[in-house]
Scaffold this motif. Structure first.
Motif, PDB file in Angstrom:
ATOM      1  N   LEU A 169       0.879  -1.044  -0.064  1.00 26.81           N
ATOM      2  CA  LEU A 169       0.134   0.035  -0.087  1.00 26.81           C
ATOM      3  C   LEU A 169       0.924   1.294  -0.069  1.00 26.81           C
ATOM      4  O   LEU A 169       2.000   1.079   0.675  1.00 26.81           O
ATOM      5  CB  LEU A 169      -0.722  -0.161   1.216  1.00 26.81           C
ATOM      6  CG  LEU A 169      -1.925  -1.141   1.134  1.00 26.81           C
ATOM      7  CD1 LEU A 169      -2.827  -1.084   2.644  1.00 26.81           C
ATOM      8  CD2 LEU A 169      -2.806  -0.951   0.047  1.00 26.81           C
ATOM      9  N   GLN A 170       0.486   2.181  -0.551  1.00 22.88           N
ATOM     10  CA  GLN A 170       1.174   3.576  -0.825  1.00 22.88           C
ATOM     11  C   GLN A 170       1.056   4.474   0.369  1.00 22.88           C
ATOM     12  O   GLN A 170       0.098   4.880   0.776  1.00 22.88           O
ATOM     13  CB  GLN A 170       0.808   4.058  -2.206  1.00 22.88           C
ATOM     14  CG  GLN A 170       1.429   3.088  -3.275  1.00 22.88           C
ATOM     15  CD  GLN A 170       1.986   3.959  -4.414  1.00 22.88           C
ATOM     16  OE1 GLN A 170       1.806   5.054  -4.756  1.00 22.88           O
ATOM     17  NE2 GLN A 170       2.385   2.988  -5.625  1.00 22.88           N
ATOM     18  N   ALA A 171       2.173   5.388   0.612  1.00 23.24           N
ATOM     19  CA  ALA A 171       2.117   6.405   1.427  1.00 23.24           C
ATOM     20  C   ALA A 171       3.194   7.429   0.907  1.00 23.24           C
ATOM     21  O   ALA A 171       4.131   7.072   0.621  1.00 23.24           O
ATOM     22  CB  ALA A 171       2.138   6.107   2.727  1.00 23.24           C
ATOM     23  N   GLY A 172       2.879   8.627   0.748  1.00 27.14           N
ATOM     24  CA  GLY A 172       3.890   9.553   0.247  1.00 27.14           C
ATOM     25  C   GLY A 172       4.359   9.171  -1.113  1.00 27.14           C
ATOM     26  O   GLY A 172       5.488   9.552  -1.584  1.00 27.14           O
ATOM     27  N   GLY A 173       3.280   8.493  -1.627  1.00 30.64           N
ATOM     28  CA  GLY A 173       3.897   8.215  -3.299  1.00 30.64           C
ATOM     29  C   GLY A 173       4.753   7.196  -3.681  1.00 30.64           C
ATOM     30  O   GLY A 173       4.855   6.928  -4.823  1.00 30.64           O
ATOM     31  N   LYS A 174       4.702   6.254  -2.559  1.00 28.65           N
ATOM     32  CA  LYS A 174       5.659   4.920  -2.963  1.00 28.65           C
ATOM     33  C   LYS A 174       4.978   3.776  -1.655  1.00 28.65           C
ATOM     34  O   LYS A 174       4.490   4.219  -0.713  1.00 28.65           O
ATOM     35  CB  LYS A 174       6.971   5.061  -2.876  1.00 28.65           C
ATOM     36  CG  LYS A 174       7.620   5.585  -1.509  1.00 28.65           C
ATOM     37  CD  LYS A 174       9.010   6.077  -1.843  1.00 28.65           C
ATOM     38  CE  LYS A 174       9.476   7.028  -0.801  1.00 28.65           C
ATOM     39  NZ  LYS A 174      10.858   7.685  -1.091  1.00 28.65           N
ATOM     40  N   PRO A 175       5.185   2.801  -2.269  1.00 22.99           N
ATOM     41  CA  PRO A 175       4.656   1.413  -1.233  1.00 22.99           C
ATOM     42  C   PRO A 175       5.525   1.568   0.217  1.00 22.99           C
ATOM     43  O   PRO A 175       6.826   2.087   0.075  1.00 22.99           O
ATOM     44  CB  PRO A 175       5.098   0.095  -1.929  1.00 22.99           C
ATOM     45  CG  PRO A 175       5.011   0.495  -3.295  1.00 22.99           C
ATOM     46  CD  PRO A 175       5.628   2.004  -3.425  1.00 22.99           C
ATOM     47  N   LEU A 176       4.947   1.207   1.117  1.00 19.90           N
ATOM     48  CA  LEU A 176       5.447   1.245   2.692  1.00 19.90           C
ATOM     49  C   LEU A 176       6.810   0.403   2.417  1.00 19.90           C
ATOM     50  O   LEU A 176       7.951   1.026   3.065  1.00 19.90           O
ATOM     51  CB  LEU A 176       4.496   0.850   3.521  1.00 19.90           C
ATOM     52  CG  LEU A 176       3.271   1.362   3.858  1.00 19.90           C
ATOM     53  CD1 LEU A 176       2.414   0.523   4.716  1.00 19.90           C
ATOM     54  CD2 LEU A 176       3.723   2.844   4.651  1.00 19.90           C
ATOM     55  N   ILE A 177       6.884  -0.705   1.714  1.00 20.14           N
ATOM     56  CA  ILE A 177       8.034  -1.510   1.839  1.00 20.14           C
ATOM     57  C   ILE A 177       9.126  -0.835   1.156  1.00 20.14           C
ATOM     58  O   ILE A 177      10.230  -1.071   1.448  1.00 20.14           O
ATOM     59  CB  ILE A 177       7.886  -2.889   1.241  1.00 20.14           C
ATOM     60  CG1 ILE A 177       8.752  -3.767   1.664  1.00 20.14           C
ATOM     61  CG2 ILE A 177       7.353  -2.883  -0.129  1.00 20.14           C
ATOM     62  CD1 ILE A 177       8.526  -5.092   1.374  1.00 20.14           C
ATOM     63  N   VAL A 178       8.914   0.046   0.132  1.00 22.45           N
ATOM     64  CA  VAL A 178       9.814   0.581  -0.517  1.00 22.45           C
ATOM     65  C   VAL A 178      10.885   1.784   0.266  1.00 22.45           C
ATOM     66  O   VAL A 178      11.831   1.901   0.053  1.00 22.45           O
ATOM     67  CB  VAL A 178       9.313   1.645  -1.820  1.00 22.45           C
ATOM     68  CG1 VAL A 178      10.422   2.536  -2.286  1.00 22.45           C
ATOM     69  CG2 VAL A 178       8.885   0.353  -2.856  1.00 22.45           C
ATOM     70  N   TRP A 179       9.939   2.516   1.205  1.00 19.56           N
ATOM     71  CA  TRP A 179      10.584   3.323   2.296  1.00 19.56           C
ATOM     72  C   TRP A 179      11.532   2.285   2.982  1.00 19.56           C
ATOM     73  O   TRP A 179      12.778   2.930   3.237  1.00 19.56           O
ATOM     74  CB  TRP A 179       9.665   3.818   3.319  1.00 19.56           C
ATOM     75  CG  TRP A 179       8.683   4.808   2.759  1.00 19.56           C
ATOM     76  CD1 TRP A 179       7.359   4.588   2.049  1.00 19.56           C
ATOM     77  CD2 TRP A 179       8.928   6.423   2.481  1.00 19.56           C
ATOM     78  NE1 TRP A 179       6.798   5.846   1.549  1.00 19.56           N
ATOM     79  CE2 TRP A 179       7.655   6.979   1.859  1.00 19.56           C
ATOM     80  CE3 TRP A 179       9.965   7.127   3.101  1.00 19.56           C
ATOM     81  CZ2 TRP A 179       7.561   8.219   1.680  1.00 19.56           C
ATOM     82  CZ3 TRP A 179       9.860   8.429   2.852  1.00 19.56           C
ATOM     83  CH2 TRP A 179       8.672   9.010   2.047  1.00 19.56           C
ATOM     84  N   HIS A 180      11.369   1.228   3.272  1.00 21.15           N
ATOM     85  CA  HIS A 180      12.333   0.363   3.999  1.00 21.15           C
ATOM     86  C   HIS A 180      13.374  -0.151   3.203  1.00 21.15           C
ATOM     87  O   HIS A 180      14.762  -0.063   3.540  1.00 21.15           O
ATOM     88  CB  HIS A 180      11.717  -1.072   4.615  1.00 21.15           C
ATOM     89  CG  HIS A 180      10.767  -0.650   5.567  1.00 21.15           C
ATOM     90  ND1 HIS A 180      10.649   0.512   6.521  1.00 21.15           N
ATOM     91  CD2 HIS A 180       9.685  -1.569   5.988  1.00 21.15           C
ATOM     92  CE1 HIS A 180       9.724   0.373   7.454  1.00 21.15           C
ATOM     93  NE2 HIS A 180       8.957  -0.734   7.192  1.00 21.15           N
ATOM     94  N   LEU A 181      13.214  -0.487   1.832  1.00 16.62           N
ATOM     95  CA  LEU A 181      14.466  -0.731   0.869  1.00 16.62           C
ATOM     96  C   LEU A 181      15.391   0.422   0.849  1.00 16.62           C
ATOM     97  O   LEU A 181      16.380  -0.072   0.567  1.00 16.62           O
ATOM     98  CB  LEU A 181      13.899  -1.471  -0.296  1.00 16.62           C
ATOM     99  CG  LEU A 181      12.919  -2.619  -0.158  1.00 16.62           C
ATOM    100  CD1 LEU A 181      12.120  -3.083  -1.318  1.00 16.62           C
ATOM    101  CD2 LEU A 181      13.775  -3.997   0.300  1.00 16.62           C
ATOM    102  N   GLU A 182      14.716   1.435   0.453  1.00 16.67           N
ATOM    103  CA  GLU A 182      15.719   2.528   0.140  1.00 16.67           C
ATOM    104  C   GLU A 182      16.589   3.018   1.471  1.00 16.67           C
ATOM    105  O   GLU A 182      17.642   3.136   1.266  1.00 16.67           O
ATOM    106  CB  GLU A 182      14.785   3.936   0.144  1.00 16.67           C
ATOM    107  CG  GLU A 182      14.054   3.890  -1.538  1.00 16.67           C
ATOM    108  CD  GLU A 182      13.198   4.843  -1.594  1.00 16.67           C
ATOM    109  OE1 GLU A 182      12.916   5.314  -2.717  1.00 16.67           O
ATOM    110  OE2 GLU A 182      12.867   5.866  -0.611  1.00 16.67           O
TER     111      GLU A 182
END
Length: 233
Positions: A26-39
């Motif tokens: 699910l997206q928050a701030g324009g990207k999936p929650l998991i992508v925040w972690h991956l970055e």
């Protein structure tokens, strides 16, 4: 360093959003929650990330690929149609994580915590990150003492943030620790992690850090909407 992202939950409290999308996507701030972690994991040099999956598992490799866009390798640990809980899921993923200390993060939280603050040289078998107790969890989980030691009980209990460093040694003797808990007899076994943590606390093998910055447990559609609004520039 390697990391494990817990992404196998059914997301039942997030329905209907999770009827067609697993919660970490699910997206928050324009990207999936998991992508925040991956970055954030890529920023501290994590080379391999294991993502455990169950509900709508096929969507994760479709959305994330092999990890090359973040300069890392992604591995998917499929648990079957029923998630194995935190303990069973981590145990199943251990062959992919190796013997060195590894980082874990829940796929359904968002935080500004800097993963670089986690210890590379661990004392004991676990190092947990805590936050102040949110309204939905006012009683907290464990007590963090002034010297960094974590205890099951204490004067002021904080909430586990879903971020930690672990050693595989935490699972030594796990069958004796969890006993006849439901799911322990399955193959692969299904069980929760807290009994192993409490056992480790009894041998002074758990430390912790108190994060006082931003943190959200994205457990309801309302909290997701509030987080999304807060991240819009």
């Amino acid at each position: 360093m390697k990391a494990l992202i817990f992404a196998a939950g059914l997301g039942e409290r997030m329905r209907p959003l999770t009827n067609t999308t697993p919660k970490p996507l699910l997206q928050a701030g324009g990207k999936p929650l998991i992508v925040w972690h991956l970055e954030k994991l890529a920023a501290i040099g994590v080379t391999d990330v294991v993502v455990n999956t169950s509900w709508l598992a096929e969507q994760f490799p479709e959305a994330l690929g092999d990890g090359s866009r973040w300069g890392m390798r992604l591995h998917f640990s499929y648990e079957g149609p029923t998630p194995l809980e935190t303990g069973g899921g981590m145990l199943k993923a251990l062959p992919l994580l190796g013997d060195a200390p590894f980082l874990t993060v829940n796929g359904d939280v968002w935080t500004d915590f800097d993963f670089a603050q986690l210890p590379r040289q661990m004392h004991g078998d676990a190092h947990l990150v805590f936050v102040d107790n949110p309204p939905q969890h006012p009683t907290g989980d464990y007590a963090l003492l002034d010297d960094g030691v974590v205890r099951p009980e204490g004067e002021r209990k904080l909430t586990y943030a879903g971020i930690a460093m672990y050693r595989a040694a935490l699972f030594e003797g796990w069958r004796e620790i969890i006993g006849a808990a439901p799911g322990a007899e399955l193959s692969p076994p299904k069980f929760k992690l807290p009994p192993l943590l409490v056992a480790a606390m009894a041998r002074n093998a758990v430390r912790g850090t108190h994060h006082t910055g931003r943190w959200t447990d994205v457990g309801t559609p309302q909290r997701l909407a509030e987080l999304d609004a807060s991240l819009v520039p």
